[in-house]
Design a protein around this motif. Structure first.
Motif, PDB file in Angstrom:
ATOM      1  N   VAL A   1      -6.240   0.007   5.839  1.00 40.91           N
ATOM      2  CA  VAL A   1      -6.590  -1.166   5.028  1.00 40.91           C
ATOM      3  C   VAL A   1      -5.405  -2.120   4.957  1.00 40.91           C
ATOM      4  O   VAL A   1      -4.264  -1.698   4.823  1.00 40.91           O
ATOM      5  CB  VAL A   1      -7.042  -0.768   3.598  1.00 40.91           C
ATOM      6  N   LYS A   2      -5.704  -3.420   5.026  1.00 47.95           N
ATOM      7  CA  LYS A   2      -4.621  -4.415   5.023  1.00 47.95           C
ATOM      8  C   LYS A   2      -4.689  -5.293   3.777  1.00 47.95           C
ATOM      9  O   LYS A   2      -5.764  -5.689   3.345  1.00 47.95           O
ATOM     10  CB  LYS A   2      -4.734  -5.284   6.282  1.00 47.95           C
TER      11      LYS A   2
ATOM     12  N   ALA B   1      -0.051  -0.438   6.041  1.00 51.47           N
ATOM     13  CA  ALA B   1       1.321  -0.738   6.450  1.00 51.47           C
ATOM     14  C   ALA B   1       1.666  -2.118   5.921  1.00 51.47           C
ATOM     15  O   ALA B   1       0.896  -3.059   6.102  1.00 51.47           O
ATOM     16  CB  ALA B   1       1.431  -0.699   7.977  1.00 51.47           C
TER      17      ALA B   1
ATOM     18  N   MET C   1     -12.301   1.155  10.655  1.00 49.01           N
ATOM     19  CA  MET C   1     -11.403   0.030  10.379  1.00 49.01           C
ATOM     20  C   MET C   1     -12.213  -1.239  10.174  1.00 49.01           C
ATOM     21  O   MET C   1     -13.398  -1.289  10.491  1.00 49.01           O
ATOM     22  CB  MET C   1     -10.467  -0.213  11.574  1.00 49.01           C
ATOM     23  N   GLY C   2     -11.550  -2.281   9.678  1.00 48.01           N
ATOM     24  CA  GLY C   2     -12.180  -3.588   9.637  1.00 48.01           C
ATOM     25  C   GLY C   2     -12.198  -4.162  11.043  1.00 48.01           C
ATOM     26  O   GLY C   2     -11.340  -3.828  11.859  1.00 48.01           O
ATOM     27  N   LYS C   3     -13.195  -5.029  11.350  1.00 44.25           N
ATOM     28  CA  LYS C   3     -13.200  -5.615  12.707  1.00 44.25           C
ATOM     29  C   LYS C   3     -12.031  -6.585  12.872  1.00 44.25           C
ATOM     30  O   LYS C   3     -11.517  -6.766  13.964  1.00 44.25           O
ATOM     31  CB  LYS C   3     -14.517  -6.319  13.012  1.00 44.25           C
TER      32      LYS C   3
ATOM     33  N   ASP D   1      -6.646 -13.223  11.760  1.00 37.80           N
ATOM     34  CA  ASP D   1      -7.837 -13.194  12.613  1.00 37.80           C
ATOM     35  C   ASP D   1      -7.547 -12.601  13.995  1.00 37.80           C
ATOM     36  O   ASP D   1      -8.028 -13.104  15.009  1.00 37.80           O
ATOM     37  CB  ASP D   1      -8.413 -14.607  12.800  1.00 37.80           C
ATOM     38  N   ASN D   2      -6.758 -11.542  14.029  1.00 33.43           N
ATOM     39  CA  ASN D   2      -6.358 -10.999  15.331  1.00 33.43           C
ATOM     40  C   ASN D   2      -7.487 -10.272  16.052  1.00 33.43           C
ATOM     41  O   ASN D   2      -7.679 -10.441  17.237  1.00 33.43           O
ATOM     42  CB  ASN D   2      -5.181 -10.040  15.163  1.00 33.43           C
TER      43      ASN D   2
ATOM     44  N   THR E   1      -6.312  -4.702  16.386  1.00 31.89           N
ATOM     45  CA  THR E   1      -5.671  -3.427  16.049  1.00 31.89           C
ATOM     46  C   THR E   1      -6.557  -2.222  16.392  1.00 31.89           C
ATOM     47  O   THR E   1      -6.076  -1.244  16.960  1.00 31.89           O
ATOM     48  CB  THR E   1      -5.288  -3.415  14.553  1.00 31.89           C
TER      49      THR E   1
HETATM   50  P1  AMP Z   1      -6.501  -7.231  13.021  1.00 35.99           P
HETATM   51  O1  AMP Z   1      -6.478  -6.632  14.385  1.00 35.99           O
HETATM   52  O2  AMP Z   1      -5.115  -7.621  12.511  1.00 35.99           O
HETATM   53  O3  AMP Z   1      -7.481  -8.375  12.898  1.00 35.99           O
HETATM   54  O4  AMP Z   1      -6.972  -6.090  11.999  1.00 35.99           O
HETATM   55  C1  AMP Z   1      -8.104  -5.280  12.232  1.00 35.99           C
HETATM   56  C2  AMP Z   1      -8.067  -4.074  11.326  1.00 35.99           C
HETATM   57  O5  AMP Z   1      -6.865  -3.321  11.587  1.00 35.99           O
HETATM   58  C3  AMP Z   1      -8.002  -4.341   9.820  1.00 35.99           C
HETATM   59  O6  AMP Z   1      -9.291  -4.596   9.263  1.00 35.99           O
HETATM   60  C4  AMP Z   1      -7.428  -3.020   9.306  1.00 35.99           C
HETATM   61  O7  AMP Z   1      -8.427  -1.998   9.288  1.00 35.99           O
HETATM   62  C5  AMP Z   1      -6.404  -2.680  10.393  1.00 35.99           C
HETATM   63  N1  AMP Z   1      -5.065  -3.218  10.046  1.00 35.99           N
HETATM   64  C6  AMP Z   1      -4.500  -4.370  10.467  1.00 35.99           C
HETATM   65  N2  AMP Z   1      -3.280  -4.524   9.919  1.00 35.99           N
HETATM   66  C7  AMP Z   1      -3.076  -3.444   9.120  1.00 35.99           C
HETATM   67  C8  AMP Z   1      -2.003  -3.004   8.275  1.00 35.99           C
HETATM   68  N3  AMP Z   1      -0.890  -3.716   8.135  1.00 35.99           N
HETATM   69  N4  AMP Z   1      -2.146  -1.832   7.616  1.00 35.99           N
HETATM   70  C9  AMP Z   1      -3.275  -1.084   7.770  1.00 35.99           C
HETATM   71  N5  AMP Z   1      -4.312  -1.450   8.543  1.00 35.99           N
HETATM   72  C10 AMP Z   1      -4.220  -2.605   9.215  1.00 35.99           C
END
Ligand code: AMP
Length: 249
Positions: free
Chosen positions: A7-8, A63, A115-117, A123-124, A127
């Motif tokens: 979770v972020k 993180a 995880m979240g999309k 908006d990357n 991950t």
């Molecule tokens: P992103 O690729 O940055 O758009 O993030 C996609 C998903 O990766 C998020 O919805 C989280 O589930 C996970 N994620 C991204 N950054 C973090 C972080 N700093 N700590 C934990 N999970 C993260």
């Protein structure tokens, strides 16, 4: 089965973000922060799977700065069992987060990572895909439903022209889209209980991960402001404006 949910902590989706005067980034001082909405959906789904008896434990991991503990507590108040905080100041790129999560997966051995999309700050949308690559696990992205039958996951994924149904073997990773569920609100007693749930703390160094950024942000600029709208008085006037003034974007 253990489910790991990363979770972020991001700027609350209801706050309108402002770019810093020196264009080095987004103003974060005194701004309301919250759990990334897609991560909330992931936490909700993991808890529902546990409530259906398909999982024994839901572990959250975040993180970021020490304040990310608040984000973990939010998920613990929703019903997750425990949290892991990876304390890291400074920007964390998706590859760095994916490597940190790979190390946590190594320590925790979950069978499913939800995880979240994408995180709504940068908006990357990278991950989850990178983590699945590092782990060599099957992944279903943008899921709007999930079923677990024995050692198989069946997930419906939102693709451009419809819904794609995928079957994956556990251990596997899924990323949550908006329509997967509507996350619950934490009740006051659960918020109180969450304060006592365990949160283990670690660091990138302890996990053996170098999180030095590979990218340099050159500048962050405010998008151009929208022109004021006009009120039309008739359908004819609207059609005339659409014919002659509308721009194709
Ligand atoms: P992103 O690729 O940055 O758009 O993030 C996609 C998903 O990766 C998020 O919805 C989280 O589930 C996970 N994620 C991204 N950054 C973090 C972080 N700093 N700590 C934990 N999970 C993260």
């Amino acid at each position: 089965m253990k489910i790991l949910v990363p979770v972020k902590r991001v700027v609350d989706a209801n706050v309108s973000v402002r770019v810093k005067a020196d264009e080095s980034g987004v103003e974060l001082g005194n701004v309301k922060m919250a759990m990334n909405p897609f991560c909330e959906i992931a936490v909700e789904e993991a808890i529902r799977l546990r409530e259906k008896g398909l999982a024994d434990e839901v572990v959250l991991v975040s993180a970021g700065s020490t304040k990310s503990e608040e984000t973990l507590r939010t998920g613990l108040a929703m019903g997750a069992d425990r949290g892991i905080l990876i304390e890291a100041e400074g920007p964390l790129e998706p590859l760095a987060v994916a490597r940190l999560l790979e190390a946590v997966v190594g320590n925790e051995s979950p069978e499913l990572v939800v995880m979240g999309k994408q995180a709504v700050d940068d908006d990357n949308n990278q991950t989850g895909q990178m983590l699945a690559g590092l782990l060599d696990w099957p992944i279903a992205t943008f899921i709007s439903s999930i079923e677990i039958n024995g050692d198989e996951v069946v997930a419906a994924c939102e693709v451009d022209n419809g819904i794609e149904t995928l079957k994956l073997k556990l251990p596997s990773l899924v990323t949550a889209d908006l329509r997967l569920n509507e996350p619950r609100y934490a009740s006051l007693p659960n918020i109180m209980k969450a304060k006592k749930k365990p949160v283990d703390k670690t660091t990138p160094a302890e996990l053996g991960v170098d999180v030095t950024p590979h990218l340099e942000v050159i500048k962050v600029a405010q998008p151009p402001s929208r022109k004021a709208g006009v009120l039309v008085t008739s359908a004819e006037e609207l059609i005339e404006k659409l014919r002659n003034e509308a721009q194709v974007i």
